[in-house]
Design an enzyme around this catalytic site. Sequence first.
Site, PDB file in Angstrom:
ATOM      1  N   ASP A 130      38.838  47.882  42.277  1.00  0.00           N
ATOM      2  CA  ASP A 130      39.100  46.488  42.645  1.00  0.00           C
ATOM      3  C   ASP A 130      37.769  45.744  42.673  1.00  0.00           C
ATOM      4  OD1 ASP A 130      39.454  44.099  44.133  1.00  0.00           O
ATOM      5  OD2 ASP A 130      41.162  44.946  45.199  1.00  0.00           O
ATOM      6  N   GLY A 131      37.660  44.719  41.854  1.00  0.00           N
ATOM      7  CA  GLY A 131      36.402  43.991  41.744  1.00  0.00           C
ATOM      8  C   GLY A 131      35.967  43.322  43.029  1.00  0.00           C
ATOM      9  N   ASP A 148      35.647  37.408  34.754  1.00  0.00           N
ATOM     10  CA  ASP A 148      36.669  37.060  33.776  1.00  0.00           C
ATOM     11  C   ASP A 148      37.898  37.926  34.017  1.00  0.00           C
ATOM     12  OD1 ASP A 148      37.962  35.938  31.596  1.00  0.00           O
ATOM     13  OD2 ASP A 148      37.042  37.313  30.158  1.00  0.00           O
TER      14      ASP A 148
END
Length: 253
Positions: A130-131, A148
Site C-alpha cells: 500500500d503506497g 500515478d
Amino acid sequence: MDFPVMRLAAEETLSQSDASTIPIPVVSEEAGVLTLHFQSEYVQSQILLDDPDCLTLSYSRAMMAFELFKPAPRQIVMIGLGGGSLAKWCYRHHPDTQLTVVEINPHVIALRDRFRIPPDDHRFRIICEDGTKFVSRFPSEADVMLVDGFGVDSMPPELCAQSFYDDCCQALSRTGLMVVNVCGKEQRKILARIRRSFGGRILLSPNHDGNTVAFASKGENLWKKSESPASFQMKLRKFEKKHGLKQAMKPVG
C-alpha cells in the site's frame, strides 16, 4: 549505486482480505499497441510494441517535466506501476538514480515482463505494498516522488487524502519535488489539499484528456520571482519540443 539501508519497517504483505478486493487487470493488443485497463473504458497504461519505452500518453510525458527542476535526482519514489511507462523512462534516462516503485496490486506487477519492465537490480526495485503506508514511514530522502495511482475508474481515495499529501511532503528531501497525476471529478478538492500540504508552492499542467499534472515543491517555489514569464515559457517550450509535449504548464497561486 546500491540501495542504502533504508530506515523502514519490514515490508508488509497484503492480507487475504485486502487481496480479495484487488481488481484483475485486463491486457488488450491492437495495431501494435498493448493496453492495460480494469474492464472499464479508462486506459491505465499503453506501450508501443515496436517502441516499448515511448511515453504514449500525454500526461505521462508531462509528468517527466520534473527534469526541468530536478535534472539529476539521487532518489525517485513512485507510487503506482501500471504498465511501467514512467518507471521505464526513469530507469533509462536516469542511470545513476535509485528508483523505488510501490504498487499495491500484485496482478499488475505480474505483468511486468509483458510490458517490458526491467527486472529488479541494484538501483531499481518494485515493492508490492500500500503506497500510503510506505510513504508514511519513508525517511525524508526522496528527491522526486511520482504519484500515478488509479483504481478501476478513479483515483483511490487513500491517494487523495490530506494526510497522504502531508506524508508525501514529509518523505521528500529538503528541496524535494512531488508530481501527481490528478484526474476525475474531485480535481479541485485534491489540488487544494496539495496546495495546503506544500504551502501553495505548486505548478499545474492541464491536459485535454481530463488529467492535470501537479508539481509541488517542498523547498522554494519552482520558478524564480525575478524570472520573466517569457523566460519561463521558453524553458517549457524547449522541454516540450524535446519530449513531444503538447500542453504548456503555467504557475498558479
